[in-house]
Design a protein around this motif. Structure first.
Motif, PDB file in Angstrom:
ATOM      1  N   ASP B 233     -26.417  92.632 -24.349  1.00  0.00           N
ATOM      2  CA  ASP B 233     -25.848  91.368 -24.828  1.00  0.00           C
ATOM      3  C   ASP B 233     -26.292  91.049 -26.245  1.00  0.00           C
ATOM      4  O   ASP B 233     -25.540  90.574 -27.057  1.00  0.00           O
ATOM      5  CB  ASP B 233     -26.309  90.200 -23.939  1.00  0.00           C
ATOM      6  N   THR B 234     -27.578  91.274 -26.472  1.00  0.00           N
ATOM      7  CA  THR B 234     -28.156  90.850 -27.737  1.00  0.00           C
ATOM      8  C   THR B 234     -28.950  91.997 -28.346  1.00  0.00           C
ATOM      9  O   THR B 234     -29.687  92.691 -27.645  1.00  0.00           O
ATOM     10  CB  THR B 234     -29.107  89.648 -27.530  1.00  0.00           C
ATOM     11  N   LEU B 235     -28.779  92.159 -29.644  1.00  0.00           N
ATOM     12  CA  LEU B 235     -29.500  93.198 -30.372  1.00  0.00           C
ATOM     13  C   LEU B 235     -30.351  92.494 -31.416  1.00  0.00           C
ATOM     14  O   LEU B 235     -29.831  91.739 -32.240  1.00  0.00           O
ATOM     15  CB  LEU B 235     -28.482  94.138 -31.028  1.00  0.00           C
ATOM     16  N   VAL B 236     -31.661  92.705 -31.330  1.00  0.00           N
ATOM     17  CA  VAL B 236     -32.569  92.037 -32.262  1.00  0.00           C
ATOM     18  C   VAL B 236     -33.277  93.080 -33.109  1.00  0.00           C
ATOM     19  O   VAL B 236     -33.835  94.035 -32.576  1.00  0.00           O
ATOM     20  CB  VAL B 236     -33.622  91.189 -31.510  1.00  0.00           C
ATOM     21  N   PHE B 237     -33.224  92.919 -34.410  1.00  0.00           N
ATOM     22  CA  PHE B 237     -34.053  93.730 -35.298  1.00  0.00           C
ATOM     23  C   PHE B 237     -35.268  92.885 -35.624  1.00  0.00           C
ATOM     24  O   PHE B 237     -35.169  91.868 -36.320  1.00  0.00           O
ATOM     25  CB  PHE B 237     -33.291  94.112 -36.566  1.00  0.00           C
ATOM     26  N   GLN B 238     -36.401  93.259 -35.057  1.00  0.00           N
ATOM     27  CA  GLN B 238     -37.608  92.438 -35.119  1.00  0.00           C
ATOM     28  C   GLN B 238     -38.556  92.973 -36.178  1.00  0.00           C
ATOM     29  O   GLN B 238     -38.951  94.136 -36.120  1.00  0.00           O
ATOM     30  CB  GLN B 238     -38.298  92.447 -33.758  1.00  0.00           C
ATOM     31  N   ARG B 239     -38.926  92.128 -37.119  1.00  0.00           N
ATOM     32  CA  ARG B 239     -39.899  92.530 -38.129  1.00  0.00           C
ATOM     33  C   ARG B 239     -41.285  92.596 -37.493  1.00  0.00           C
ATOM     34  O   ARG B 239     -41.713  91.641 -36.833  1.00  0.00           O
ATOM     35  CB  ARG B 239     -39.881  91.515 -39.269  1.00  0.00           C
ATOM     36  N   VAL B 240     -41.983  93.697 -37.689  1.00  0.00           N
ATOM     37  CA  VAL B 240     -43.318  93.886 -37.125  1.00  0.00           C
ATOM     38  C   VAL B 240     -44.211  94.428 -38.236  1.00  0.00           C
ATOM     39  O   VAL B 240     -43.794  95.293 -39.003  1.00  0.00           O
ATOM     40  CB  VAL B 240     -43.276  94.901 -35.964  1.00  0.00           C
ATOM     41  N   ALA B 241     -45.444  93.910 -38.329  1.00  0.00           N
ATOM     42  CA  ALA B 241     -46.373  94.459 -39.314  1.00  0.00           C
ATOM     43  C   ALA B 241     -46.703  95.888 -38.925  1.00  0.00           C
ATOM     44  O   ALA B 241     -46.917  96.187 -37.750  1.00  0.00           O
ATOM     45  CB  ALA B 241     -47.648  93.622 -39.363  1.00  0.00           C
ATOM     46  N   LEU B 242     -46.746  96.765 -39.922  1.00  0.00           N
ATOM     47  CA  LEU B 242     -46.996  98.175 -39.667  1.00  0.00           C
ATOM     48  C   LEU B 242     -48.244  98.377 -38.815  1.00  0.00           C
ATOM     49  O   LEU B 242     -48.255  99.156 -37.865  1.00  0.00           O
ATOM     50  CB  LEU B 242     -47.150  98.885 -41.013  1.00  0.00           C
ATOM     51  N   ASP B 243     -49.307  97.646 -39.141  1.00  0.00           N
ATOM     52  CA  ASP B 243     -50.568  97.820 -38.424  1.00  0.00           C
ATOM     53  C   ASP B 243     -50.479  97.369 -36.975  1.00  0.00           C
ATOM     54  O   ASP B 243     -51.229  97.824 -36.129  1.00  0.00           O
ATOM     55  CB  ASP B 243     -51.685  97.031 -39.119  1.00  0.00           C
ATOM     56  N   ALA B 244     -49.574  96.442 -36.699  1.00  0.00           N
ATOM     57  CA  ALA B 244     -49.491  95.884 -35.352  1.00  0.00           C
ATOM     58  C   ALA B 244     -48.471  96.622 -34.489  1.00  0.00           C
ATOM     59  O   ALA B 244     -48.338  96.331 -33.301  1.00  0.00           O
ATOM     60  CB  ALA B 244     -49.141  94.404 -35.437  1.00  0.00           C
ATOM     61  N   LEU B 245     -47.783  97.592 -35.076  1.00  0.00           N
ATOM     62  CA  LEU B 245     -46.708  98.256 -34.346  1.00  0.00           C
ATOM     63  C   LEU B 245     -47.136  98.846 -33.002  1.00  0.00           C
ATOM     64  O   LEU B 245     -46.482  98.607 -31.981  1.00  0.00           O
ATOM     65  CB  LEU B 245     -46.055  99.314 -35.251  1.00  0.00           C
ATOM     66  N   PRO B 246     -48.257  99.603 -32.949  1.00  0.00           N
ATOM     67  CA  PRO B 246     -48.662 100.148 -31.642  1.00  0.00           C
ATOM     68  C   PRO B 246     -48.908  99.050 -30.595  1.00  0.00           C
ATOM     69  O   PRO B 246     -48.637  99.248 -29.414  1.00  0.00           O
ATOM     70  CB  PRO B 246     -49.964 100.895 -31.952  1.00  0.00           C
ATOM     71  N   ILE B 247     -49.394  97.897 -31.043  1.00  0.00           N
ATOM     72  CA  ILE B 247     -49.641  96.802 -30.097  1.00  0.00           C
ATOM     73  C   ILE B 247     -48.309  96.271 -29.571  1.00  0.00           C
ATOM     74  O   ILE B 247     -48.145  96.044 -28.370  1.00  0.00           O
ATOM     75  CB  ILE B 247     -50.452  95.669 -30.775  1.00  0.00           C
ATOM     76  N   TYR B 248     -47.351  96.102 -30.456  1.00  0.00           N
ATOM     77  CA  TYR B 248     -46.023  95.646 -30.029  1.00  0.00           C
ATOM     78  C   TYR B 248     -45.414  96.615 -29.027  1.00  0.00           C
ATOM     79  O   TYR B 248     -44.773  96.205 -28.063  1.00  0.00           O
ATOM     80  CB  TYR B 248     -45.089  95.501 -31.238  1.00  0.00           C
ATOM     81  N   ILE B 249     -45.609  97.903 -29.278  1.00  0.00           N
ATOM     82  CA  ILE B 249     -45.036  98.901 -28.366  1.00  0.00           C
ATOM     83  C   ILE B 249     -45.737  98.810 -27.015  1.00  0.00           C
ATOM     84  O   ILE B 249     -45.104  98.793 -25.966  1.00  0.00           O
ATOM     85  CB  ILE B 249     -45.173 100.316 -28.965  1.00  0.00           C
TER      86      ILE B 249
END
Lengths: 319, 535
Positions: B233-249
């Motif tokens: 339904d929805t596609l989000v391009f989410q800005r993430v700090a490079l350093d925090a990327l593994p945490i977001y994943i």
């Protein structure tokens, strides 16, 4: 007082800002690298397209012409258009990000003062106690630790290990904007940005209060039988706060520029990433716009500090 | 590297076998992590940044798209015909394709899109791709008001004619088609400042909803999409700090992210996340300045290549994320060949011997000399990448072993590019990221402004020109194979490695390419309109 303020702005502020922008424009244009360098990466791009782009951006003018054109626009209240593909007005790019940067900076300033001043006072009140030594030790750690490292450390502990706070960013898409949400997103970047100021303010407060404590009028106060608490909190404190007010004027711009680094670690949607991107891409109008704003802030910060000095100290009057 | 990729693929196959039984499910939010902010130029003919192009490719449709094999496939054009002389392409459009505002897309919109690129006041960077169209140059220079090379035959047919046969031409028609009814009244010179660019309307699978600077871009499924409504339904391009990327994943706050090799170990341990390592259309290199007499002899360039331990560079410094390269067409391309390609395995003895036979002798300080030439040179290294800096040190050390003195000059990227453009360098290292068509003209032809080594070779130019004219894929492959062998012998630059990309994908995402080619598990972003999210 008003005459003083106007004189400061006209005689001091304007020449300083003019000199500053001139030097800055000179430095960024003679620095190697060009605003069209990144276009090399576009497939099939030809030299003619790049030459056209340079002409559109006004890069073919000599330095004095470029600077005067820029200055002319600024005097008419126009910071120009960004060099990146979006060609948006610089003022708009800055205004769009200003609220986030102000929010973060103010939070960290308030945090720094709320923590730094009481800690400094206690540390001076109980000089050479365990508390004093602990505060001094922690203050040195706080001043010495680089903010990018401290930020990563906080991310690791609170976002990854404890999973208590978000790993940077500012509200996910679709997330409700509650007060608690603001606190959640502000906490880690706010502490990271405020840390060295907490430490600095605590140290300044301590030494300022100690200096006052040794003065004659306090010896008189003690001699007439006042308790140490009354001596320190009622008589010494107001005098000791004076230099701290000057410090406030100085720290505001530093907080804003410190935000540039912290914002990048936490993907905070403020001026930080705009500034770094602009420097990497040699986006002259954006670099100039942001720095001009910082310069004005520094100038106003000093002015406010001087004025508040006069308000806090009856002996100081500006003519 | 290869072994590891195989393991990843097997794991994925097992997982997808289990998932394949499921029916595609509608609904849900798919989050794509971006570590750099889009600029908000969501106009397919004006954007220059990659991340803006992600949003553009979802909001607009092109005449064609590029599939996993890097071949053009029909999209808004249901098919196309290339004339026998190879000069014109006629696109036949689907009827009933609609923009998000309900207006039908016709050949006039296509004409508007491509003619605008040729306009004298056009501010974007795509003109070079289309200047071969008949009449393009005159129109571009304001000498005429028409472009005979773009011809609308009827509402659903449009013909493009070039002045000379140009094989890669069809792959240029991927650009999103703009709605002319919304834009044609805006002067072309002011188009880059139009509000439309931040509130784009196209005919693509997703509609634009919101762009919050430095935070996210939200798109929603286009219910009336001509090729079928997307499952998500929805596609989000989410800005993430490079350093925090593994945490977001790890916290499953994003479903898809490209990660750097540095994060591989950390992310590979996360349950519920699959990693895909695939070859990218890129390579990095060390460029020789062939304008200098000491680098003019191919033997010197070959010896230096033999003398550099590129295997150690790829296996140790890059931790296996890369493949040693020996020619400028990446393994991921259909034009790649390894037939008759010399691999220049690390062999310092051979390197020293080759130099000695070519007449280079150690001078008083041990550095090789010949006539008034000396093998002591500067090596320009852009700052910012730890691996590149280590590579430079390894190169310096390896060269010392064969009597060559390398002086490292670390420099900020933009500044380094300045030196390269001014040809004020001895050697430098950088990387090229390539388009899907292997045509090497832009980098290697003797007339190209980006021919940094200063490589002028008649046979090479001839082959490059032949390759551009040849429309038969097999014959083109042969031409490029011969050209790669020529470059592999001449080595105007020393090729270091082909790049790889790593994608981390949440395993709830279904319908991706689990054996990805160079376009990755989402086949560029093409598959975002068909993937679905498992429970």
């Amino acid at each position: 007082m008003w005459r003083y303020i106007i004189r400061r702005i006209v005689v001091q502020g304007i020449p300083v800002l003019l000199g500053f922008t001139f030097l800055l424009y000179l430095v960024i244009t003679i620095a190697p690298g060009s605003p069209v360098t990144h276009l090399r990466g576009v497939p099939n791009i030809d030299e003619e397209t790049i030459a056209r782009r340079e002409a559109q951006l006004g890069l073919n003018d000599s330095f004095p012409v470029q600077y005067l054109k820029w200055l002319g626009r600024v005097l008419r209240g126009d910071l120009g258009l960004s060099f990146d593909s979006s060609r948006r007005p610089v003022a708009e790019l800055i205004m769009e990000r200003m609220p986030a940067t102000i929010l973060l900076s103010l939070s960290s300033i308030i945090l720094a003062w709320l923590i730094g001043i009481p800690v400094g006072i206690l540390s001076a009140r109980y000089q050479y106690s365990v508390l004093d030594y602990t505060v001094t030790f922690l203050a040195f750690v706080g001043i010495s630790i680089p903010s990018f490292f401290f930020g990563l450390l906080l991310l690791y502990v609170f976002a990854l290990r404890l999973n208590l706070l978000p790993a940077g960013g500012f509200f996910m898409a679709g997330e409700a904007r509650t007060l608690l949400g603001y606190v959640k997103y502000l906490l880690l970047p706010g502490i990271t940005l405020g840390l060295s100021d907490i430490a600095g303010i605590a140290r300044y407060m301590r030494s300022s209060l100690l200096e006052v404590k040794g003065q004659d009028f306090l010896r008189t106060a003690r001699a007439k039988g006042l308790t140490e608490n009354v001596v320190v909190y009622k008589h010494a404190l107001r005098n000791a706060l004076l230099p701290i007010l000057t410090l406030m004027g100085f720290t505001i711009p530093f907080i804003f520029s410190g935000a540039v680094i912290v914002e990048n670690i936490f993907a905070w949607p403020g001026l930080g990433s705009l500034a770094i991107q602009a420097v990497n891409e040699r986006n002259y109008p954006v670099i100039m716009g942001i720095n001009l704003m910082f310069a004005v802030l520094i100038f106003l910060g000093n002015l406010v500090a001087d004025i508040s000095y006069a308000i806090a100290d009856p002996r100081i009057r500006y003519e | 590297m290869r072994r590891m990729m195989l393991a990843v693929v097997i794991v994925c196959l097992l997982l997808s076998a289990a998932a394949a039984a499921q029916e595609p499910k509608q609904g849900g939010v798919f989050r794509y992590a971006l570590t750099t902010n889009p600029r908000g130029m969501f106009n397919p003919i004006l954007n220059t940044e990659t991340y803006d192009s992600y949003i553009i490719s979802m909001v607009y449709d092109g005449l064609i798209y590029i599939d996993e094999q890097l071949q053009p496939q029909p999209k808004v054009a249901k098919y196309w015909e290339i004339s026998d002389d190879g000069l014109s392409i006629t696109f036949y459009l689907h009827e009933g394709v609609k923009f998000h505002d309900g207006v039908e897309l016709t050949a006039h919109d296509v004409e508007y899109t491509y003619k605008t690129i040729l306009h004298p006041e056009y501010t974007g960077v795509r003109y070079g791709n289309f200047k071969l169209l008949v009449g393009a140059e005159d129109y571009h220079n304001g000498l005429s008001n028409t472009v005979p090379g773009i011809e609308v035959i009827d509402d659903y047919t449009i013909k493009f004619t070039t002045t000379e046969p140009y094989a890669p031409f069809v792959t240029q028609f991927t650009y999103g088609i703009l709605p002319s009814h919304l834009l044609e009244d805006i002067p072309v010179g002011e188009l880059e400042r139009a509000d439309f660019n931040r509130h784009p309307i196209g005919s693509g699978p997703f509609k634009f909803v919101e762009f919050l600077t430095d935070q996210h871009v939200i798109l929603e499924a286009n219910d009336d999409y001509f090729f079928g409504r997307p499952n998500i339904d929805t596609l989000v391009f989410q800005r993430v700090a490079l350093d925090a990327l593994p945490i977001y994943i790890r916290q499953q706050r994003v479903d898809y992210a490209e990660i750097s090799p540095d994060n591989y170990a950390e992310v590979s341990g996360i349950p519920g996340v699959d990693l895909y390592v695939y070859e990218a259309l890129s390579y990095n290199y060390i460029c020789f300045n062939m304008r200098q007499p000491r680098f003019a002899d191919p033997v010197v360039r070959q010896a230096i290549t033999y003398g550099f331990d590129r295997e150690t560079y790829v296996e140790v410094l890059r931790e296996g994320f890369g493949i040693v390269a020996n020619a400028p067409i990446p393994m991921a391309s259909w034009a790649f060949t390894d037939e008759g390609i010399n691999e220049y395995p690390y062999n310092p003895e051979l390197a020293a011997q080759m130099l000695a036979e070519a007449g280079w002798k150690p001078g008083p300080d041990g550095v090789l000399e010949k006539d008034d030439m000396r093998l002591e040179f500067e090596f320009l290294v852009p700052e910012g990448s730890r691996v590149t800096e280590q590579m430079a040190l390894l190169f310096q050390q390896n060269m010392e072993d064969i009597g060559i003195k390398v002086n490292l000059v670390f420099m900020e990227f933009s500044a380094a590019v300045d030196r390269v453009d001014a040809r004020e360098f001895d050697t430098f290292t950088m990387a090229w990221s390539l388009s899907v068509d292997p045509d090497p003209h832009g980098i290697w032809h003797s007339t190209s402004p980006w021919n940094d080594p200063g490589f002028f070779n008649e046979r090479s130019d001839e082959l490059i020109e032949m390759g551009r004219r040849e429309t038969d894929l097999e014959k083109r492959k042969e031409i490029y194979a011969e050209w790669q062998r020529l470059i592999n012998y001449e080595l105007p630059t020393m090729f270091l490695s082909y790049g790889v990309t790593i994608a981390a994908v949440n395993e709830r995402v279904q319908g991706i390419d689990t054996e990805p080619g160079p376009l990755g598990p989402l086949a560029s972003l093409e598959r975002l309109s068909t993937i679905w999210l498992a429970d």
